[in-house]
Design a protein around this motif. Structure first.
Motif, short mmCIF file in Angstrom:
data_model
loop_
_atom_site.label_atom_id
_atom_site.label_comp_id
_atom_site.label_asym_id
_atom_site.label_seq_id
_atom_site.Cartn_x
_atom_site.Cartn_y
_atom_site.Cartn_z
N ASP A 134 -5.01 1.29 -7.49
CA ASP A 134 -6.44 1.49 -7.22
C ASP A 134 -6.78 2.83 -7.85
N ARG B 191 -12.97 -4.52 -5.16
CA ARG B 191 -12.08 -3.55 -4.51
C ARG B 191 -11.06 -4.24 -3.60
N ARG C 104 -11.24 -4.55 -9.48
CA ARG C 104 -12.10 -3.39 -9.25
C ARG C 104 -13.51 -3.78 -8.84
#
Length: 146
Positions: A34, A93, A90
């Motif tokens: 992340d 998330r 992304r």
């Protein structure tokens, strides 16, 4: 020259959470990051778990239980059967994970640890395009997200 540094795990085998070299893995198969938090997500195929490695070197369970199986759910209540690949989504998330023997694509909300199935039919082999459970896979091993 580039420097390689071990941030978690080491030369011992096992499934212990902890910090740096005091944590252990059974058989790491894939990793994703992340970019906002710096967390690494490790697919530990040997323990059927997904682990989170923090920027400080802390290792903890994100999802998966003490035995293999198939179950959506939160954290340790979820079950995987040979998770082999992961990718950071992304846009949403979340972490996307593929399972070789459940023939599934699953998503993990990294804030809550909630695992949900997004494609495939548990334990059903096939080669079929489709949406959700109408899509069929044959032992998927890798996934990518954009």
């Amino acid at each position: 020259a580039r420097m390689v540094t071990t941030i978690a795990g080491g030369f011992r085998f096992g499934g212990h959470d902890g910090f740096h070299e005091f944590s252990t893995f059974e058989c790491c198969n894939d990793v994703s990051v992340d970019p906002m938090s710096g967390d690494l997500f490790v697919v530990d195929v040997g323990s059927h778990k997904i682990k989170r490695v923090g920027p400080d070197g802390s290792v903890g369970l994100l999802a998966g239980g003490p035995s293999y199986g198939y179950r959506d759910g939160n954290g340790a209540r979820a079950r995987f059967f040979c998770p082999t690949g992961c990718a950071w989504d992304r846009m949403h998330r979340r972490l996307v994970v593929v399972e070789r023997y459940n023939m599934m694509v699953r998503a993990i909300d990294v804030e809550t640890g909630e695992v949900t199935s997004i494609a495939g039919r548990n334990g059903t082999y096939g080669h079929e395009d489709g949406v959700g459970s109408s899509a069929l896979f044959c032992e998927p091993t890798h996934v990518t997200a954009d």
